[in-house]
Design a protein around this motif. Structure first.
Motif, PDB file in Angstrom:
ATOM      1  N   LEU A 114       0.772  -1.240   0.000  1.00  0.00           N
ATOM      2  CA  LEU A 114       0.000   0.000   0.000  1.00  0.00           C
ATOM      3  C   LEU A 114       0.806   1.294   0.000  1.00  0.00           C
ATOM      4  CD1 LEU A 114      -2.902  -1.179   2.272  1.00  0.00           C
ATOM      5  CD2 LEU A 114      -2.737  -1.170  -0.215  1.00  0.00           C
ATOM      6  N   PRO A 115       2.089   1.284   0.418  1.00  0.00           N
ATOM      7  CA  PRO A 115       2.793   2.563   0.336  1.00  0.00           C
ATOM      8  C   PRO A 115       3.072   2.980  -1.108  1.00  0.00           C
ATOM      9  CG  PRO A 115       3.830   1.096   1.920  1.00  0.00           C
ATOM     10  CD  PRO A 115       2.887   0.276   1.109  1.00  0.00           C
ATOM     11  N   GLY A 116       2.300   2.525  -2.049  1.00  0.00           N
ATOM     12  CA  GLY A 116       2.430   2.951  -3.443  1.00  0.00           C
ATOM     13  C   GLY A 116       1.480   4.105  -3.711  1.00  0.00           C
ATOM     14  N   GLU A 117       0.837   4.072  -4.871  1.00  0.00           N
ATOM     15  CA  GLU A 117      -0.014   5.206  -5.250  1.00  0.00           C
ATOM     16  C   GLU A 117      -1.487   4.838  -5.280  1.00  0.00           C
ATOM     17  OE1 GLU A 117       1.599   7.177  -8.779  1.00  0.00           O
ATOM     18  OE2 GLU A 117       3.412   6.023  -8.359  1.00  0.00           O
ATOM     19  N   PHE A 118      -1.849   3.768  -4.591  1.00  0.00           N
ATOM     20  CA  PHE A 118      -3.256   3.368  -4.589  1.00  0.00           C
ATOM     21  C   PHE A 118      -4.111   4.400  -3.860  1.00  0.00           C
ATOM     22  CE2 PHE A 118      -0.973  -0.694  -4.990  1.00  0.00           C
ATOM     23  CZ  PHE A 118      -1.571  -1.166  -6.151  1.00  0.00           C
ATOM     24  N   SER A 119      -5.365   4.520  -4.291  1.00  0.00           N
ATOM     25  CA  SER A 119      -6.287   5.478  -3.672  1.00  0.00           C
ATOM     26  C   SER A 119      -7.005   4.877  -2.473  1.00  0.00           C
ATOM     27  CB  SER A 119      -7.330   5.928  -4.699  1.00  0.00           C
ATOM     28  OG  SER A 119      -6.701   6.583  -5.769  1.00  0.00           O
ATOM     29  N   ALA A 120      -7.095   3.556  -2.448  1.00  0.00           N
ATOM     30  CA  ALA A 120      -7.816   2.882  -1.376  1.00  0.00           C
ATOM     31  C   ALA A 120      -7.434   1.408  -1.409  1.00  0.00           C
ATOM     32  CB  ALA A 120      -9.329   3.028  -1.554  1.00  0.00           C
ATOM     33  N   VAL A 121      -7.889   0.659  -0.421  1.00  0.00           N
ATOM     34  CA  VAL A 121      -7.602  -0.775  -0.399  1.00  0.00           C
ATOM     35  C   VAL A 121      -8.885  -1.554  -0.162  1.00  0.00           C
ATOM     36  CG1 VAL A 121      -6.922  -0.615   2.037  1.00  0.00           C
ATOM     37  CG2 VAL A 121      -6.257  -2.629   0.706  1.00  0.00           C
ATOM     38  N   GLU A 122      -9.003  -2.646  -0.940  1.00  0.00           N
ATOM     39  CA  GLU A 122     -10.120  -3.564  -0.773  1.00  0.00           C
ATOM     40  C   GLU A 122      -9.518  -4.879  -0.262  1.00  0.00           C
ATOM     41  OE1 GLU A 122     -13.202  -3.849  -4.025  1.00  0.00           O
ATOM     42  OE2 GLU A 122     -12.625  -5.951  -4.075  1.00  0.00           O
ATOM     43  N   ALA A 123      -9.925  -5.300   0.932  1.00  0.00           N
ATOM     44  CA  ALA A 123      -9.432  -6.561   1.482  1.00  0.00           C
ATOM     45  C   ALA A 123     -10.511  -7.620   1.271  1.00  0.00           C
ATOM     46  CB  ALA A 123      -9.109  -6.400   2.959  1.00  0.00           C
ATOM     47  N   VAL A 124     -10.100  -8.746   0.682  1.00  0.00           N
ATOM     48  CA  VAL A 124     -11.073  -9.761   0.280  1.00  0.00           C
ATOM     49  C   VAL A 124     -11.080 -10.893   1.304  1.00  0.00           C
ATOM     50  CG1 VAL A 124     -11.878 -11.159  -1.644  1.00  0.00           C
ATOM     51  CG2 VAL A 124     -10.433  -9.182  -2.085  1.00  0.00           C
ATOM     52  N   LEU A 125     -12.201 -11.053   1.978  1.00  0.00           N
ATOM     53  CA  LEU A 125     -12.320 -12.083   3.019  1.00  0.00           C
ATOM     54  C   LEU A 125     -13.318 -13.148   2.571  1.00  0.00           C
ATOM     55  CD1 LEU A 125     -11.116  -9.595   4.468  1.00  0.00           C
ATOM     56  CD2 LEU A 125     -12.540 -10.118   6.432  1.00  0.00           C
ATOM     57  N   SER A 126     -13.521 -13.293   1.275  1.00  0.00           N
ATOM     58  CA  SER A 126     -14.757 -13.936   0.833  1.00  0.00           C
ATOM     59  C   SER A 126     -14.670 -14.822  -0.393  1.00  0.00           C
ATOM     60  CB  SER A 126     -15.785 -12.827   0.575  1.00  0.00           C
ATOM     61  OG  SER A 126     -15.180 -11.741  -0.107  1.00  0.00           O
ATOM     62  N   CYS A 127     -13.458 -15.151  -0.885  1.00  0.00           N
ATOM     63  CA  CYS A 127     -13.362 -16.033  -2.055  1.00  0.00           C
ATOM     64  C   CYS A 127     -13.877 -17.419  -1.679  1.00  0.00           C
ATOM     65  CB  CYS A 127     -11.920 -16.129  -2.526  1.00  0.00           C
ATOM     66  SG  CYS A 127     -11.680 -17.320  -3.855  1.00  0.00           S
ATOM     67  N   PRO A 128     -14.766 -18.008  -2.503  1.00  0.00           N
ATOM     68  CA  PRO A 128     -15.321 -19.322  -2.146  1.00  0.00           C
ATOM     69  C   PRO A 128     -14.597 -20.523  -2.769  1.00  0.00           C
ATOM     70  CG  PRO A 128     -16.625 -18.395  -3.907  1.00  0.00           C
ATOM     71  CD  PRO A 128     -15.467 -17.442  -3.669  1.00  0.00           C
ATOM     72  N   HIS A 129     -13.451 -20.323  -3.436  1.00  0.00           N
ATOM     73  CA  HIS A 129     -12.873 -21.450  -4.175  1.00  0.00           C
ATOM     74  C   HIS A 129     -11.347 -21.516  -4.133  1.00  0.00           C
ATOM     75  CE1 HIS A 129     -12.101 -18.454  -7.220  1.00  0.00           C
ATOM     76  NE2 HIS A 129     -13.367 -18.126  -7.181  1.00  0.00           N
ATOM     77  N   THR A 130     -10.726 -20.959  -3.071  1.00  0.00           N
ATOM     78  CA  THR A 130      -9.273 -21.068  -2.962  1.00  0.00           C
ATOM     79  C   THR A 130      -8.894 -21.543  -1.561  1.00  0.00           C
ATOM     80  OG1 THR A 130      -9.055 -19.251  -4.545  1.00  0.00           O
ATOM     81  CG2 THR A 130      -7.075 -19.881  -3.325  1.00  0.00           C
TER      82      THR A 130
END
Lengths: 306, 274
Positions: A114-130
């Motif tokens: 995240l210390p890059g140039e992203f505007s926001a972060v989406e954290a994924v807690l919800s993949c059903p197939h990995t």
């Protein structure tokens, strides 16, 4: 007519966002999506180490939408940092998507990516197939959501969105846990299921992983109900996702409480310019109804209930 | 009352109708189906519980689909165990094709390896329109030259180059192509093969101001523009949908063309310039 939207501190020219896992593998692919009208883009999810993902078939479509089991293929956080540079001139805000096997790993991801140039972060807690990630690792509970959200929150000041599963019920409780732990918004929902499609000539499941997350039109009414429930449970903004194909669908999600929508599977049925098409269709709807801005109908369904 | 279902992508299971050994390492698998594809397009083949891979179309006429495939890895090793009558899944055709231009009088086709397959189909379509065809086919050695019987049966000017001189000219097919470009006037140049070969052909055509069409092969998963694996650095365009066949001038503006490609994870692999 103004279709710009605010998601917390994030400002978008229009409410259409590229959903994570669709295109979004490189800076160039984001530029291609922005040039087709997206208001923001979420990159394909990044993990600490490189992952090749599942063997193909990874994606198949059917009458109701799509099944996918990609398995989080990505080059890992170090190569991703090199790839996603100079994001301020790709055409709009870019959200990082991060995954981890536990709260500690999510924290490490936040520190490293995240210390890059992203505007926001989406954290994924919800993949059903990995295996090891998302609902297969039990990340969909309120307790796990709280732990992971706190771990990321302690490592970044960026607007933090938690992407949750339609299969984590009651979904309002999961959203509340994220809000209490410091999330700035909820992304609802990930794919549902998993589901399975079998080739009847051979009896074999078509996806190599046999099962995969269900997206597209079959998911949409479930996503709409989840957003409706979450709006009643939390105050923070919601980004709606799940089967949005037309402007009508985007408006519907905003009426139950979303302030923006992510689009993925509809790129298959409507082309990569689906973002511009959906924006045009929202404008046409607003024209017809005499709305001047999105706030005129965001959460309308709830307002009618008093 | 029947209401229409939306179209969707799932493999269609087809029995292998015939298998022809082309070279020591390449076989053509035939299916009793015609997809009405255009040269340069591809299909994706599924072997249940193994994998799914894209292949360019070598034959698609007279009720026969033919895919010429080299044994190179886990998927193709399994396929080479398959016999006539065994079922595999096919979906497609996908991607942009090579196109013949109105008014073309003479064209130059430069192929290497199995890149020759779509160009052979293009050549026969060009001949049917009365276009003169110069066809360059290159390989490391004679036994790796593909489709020689098919090419020799066509009324084309065939130019062969092998690295070891075991057939045709000793040297690179790109040198033969450059000489032809210097000597003759061409309306369009078409190229398909190893990317560093393609890049030389594209540059040579550009220097002569001759329009060029090139097929850029990239790792892909879905084939229908969703997964992003085949997006090019430069434009972000998807080689499964907006490619694989693009103009040479477009290819020259793509920063990764002739430099690197991405594997399944998205990790970059640089081409090994010889």
């Amino acid at each position: 007519m103004d279709i710009s939207t605010r998601i917390g501190s994030l400002k978008l020219e229009n409410p259409t966002i590229l959903a994570s896992g669709i295109l979004g593998v490189s800076r160039a692919s984001l530029m291609h999506v922005f040039s087709n009208g997206a208001g923001a883009c979420v990159i394909k999810s990044i993990s600490l180490k490189e992952r090749v993902g599942h063997h193909a078939p990874n994606m198949i479509t059917y009458e109701g939408g799509m099944l996918n089991a990609v398995g989080y293929s990505n080059p890992g956080v170090d190569e991703a940092r090199e790839e996603f540079k100079e994001l301020n001139n790709v055409g709009g805000p870019v959200l990082a998507s991060i995954i981890g096997q536990n709260a500690e790993e999510f924290g490490q991801m936040a520190e490293k990516l995240l210390p890059g140039e992203f505007s926001a972060v989406e954290a994924v807690l919800s993949c059903p197939h990995t295996p090891g990630y998302g609902t297969m690792a039990g990340q969909g509970t309120p307790k796990s959501t709280e732990e992971i959200t706190k771990a990321i929150r302690s490592k970044t000041q960026l607007p933090l969105f938690i992407k949750i599963s339609p299969d984590s019920q009651p979904i309002g409780e999961v959203a509340k846990a994220a809000e209490a732990a410091g999330a700035d918004g909820i992304v609802a929902v990930n794919t549902m299921g998993p589901g399975m499609i079998v080739d009847i000539q051979t009896g074999q499941p078509i996806l190599h992983f046999k099962v995969g997350g269900v997206s597209g039109v079959a998911l949409r009414p479930i996503a709409v109900r989840c957003i409706y429930d979450i709006r009643k449970a939390v105050k923070i903004p919601i980004i709606g996702v799940g089967g949005v194909t037309t402007g009508r669908d985007a408006v519907e999600m905003m009426m139950v409480g979303a302030t923006a929508v992510e689009i993925g599977t509809a790129i298959y049925s409507r082309g990569i310019d689906v973002f511009a098409k959906v924006s045009d269709e929202i404008r046409a709807f607003m024209q017809e109804k005499g709305y001047k801005k999105l706030e005129d109908f965001v959460s309308l369904t709830h307002k009618l209930e008093g | 009352m029947e209401r229409p279902l939306h179209p969707f992508e799932q493999p269609r299971m087809l029995p292998i109708a015939d298998i022809v050994q082309e070279t020591e390492n390449v076989r053509t698998f035939f299916f009793a189906v015609e997809l009405h594809s255009k040269p340069g397009q591809f299909v994706i083949m599924w072997i249940p519980r193994v994998d799914e891979k894209p292949f360019s179309i070598a034959y698609d006429e007279d009720g026969k689909l033919g895919l010429s495939i080299a044994k190179v890895g886990r998927f193709t090793e399994k396929l080479f165990e398959y016999k006539k009558g065994d079922l595999v899944g096919i979906r497609g055709p996908y991607g942009s094709p090579f196109t013949l231009q109105e008014g073309s009088k003479r064209i130059l086709l430069v192929g290497g390896g199995y890149g020759v397959a779509p160009l052979a189909t293009l050549a026969s379509q060009a001949l049917a329109r009365g276009i003169t065809v110069d066809f360059c086919n290159g390989a490391r050695t004679k036994t790796q030259l593909l489709f020689m019987k098919r090419l020799k049966a066509m009324k084309i000017h065939l130019h062969i180059a092998t690295d070891d001189g075991s057939e045709g000219r000793k040297g690179f097919v790109t040198d033969v192509a450059a000489e032809l470009l210097a000597k003759n006037s061409y309306d369009v140049v078409y190229t398909c093969g190893p990317e560093l070969m393609e890049q030389k052909v594209v540059n040579a055509a550009s220097e002569k101001n001759v329009p060029c069409q090139v097929s850029i092969e990239r790792y892909m998963k879905c084939g229908f523009g969703i997964c992003g694996a085949c997006c090019l650095d430069g434009s972000g365009k998807r080689m499964c949908l907006e490619g694989p066949v693009v103009s040479g001038e477009f290819a020259r503006t793509q920063s990764e063309f002739g430099k690197f490609h991405r594997i399944a994870s998205g990790h970059k692999i640089f081409f090994d310039a010889r």
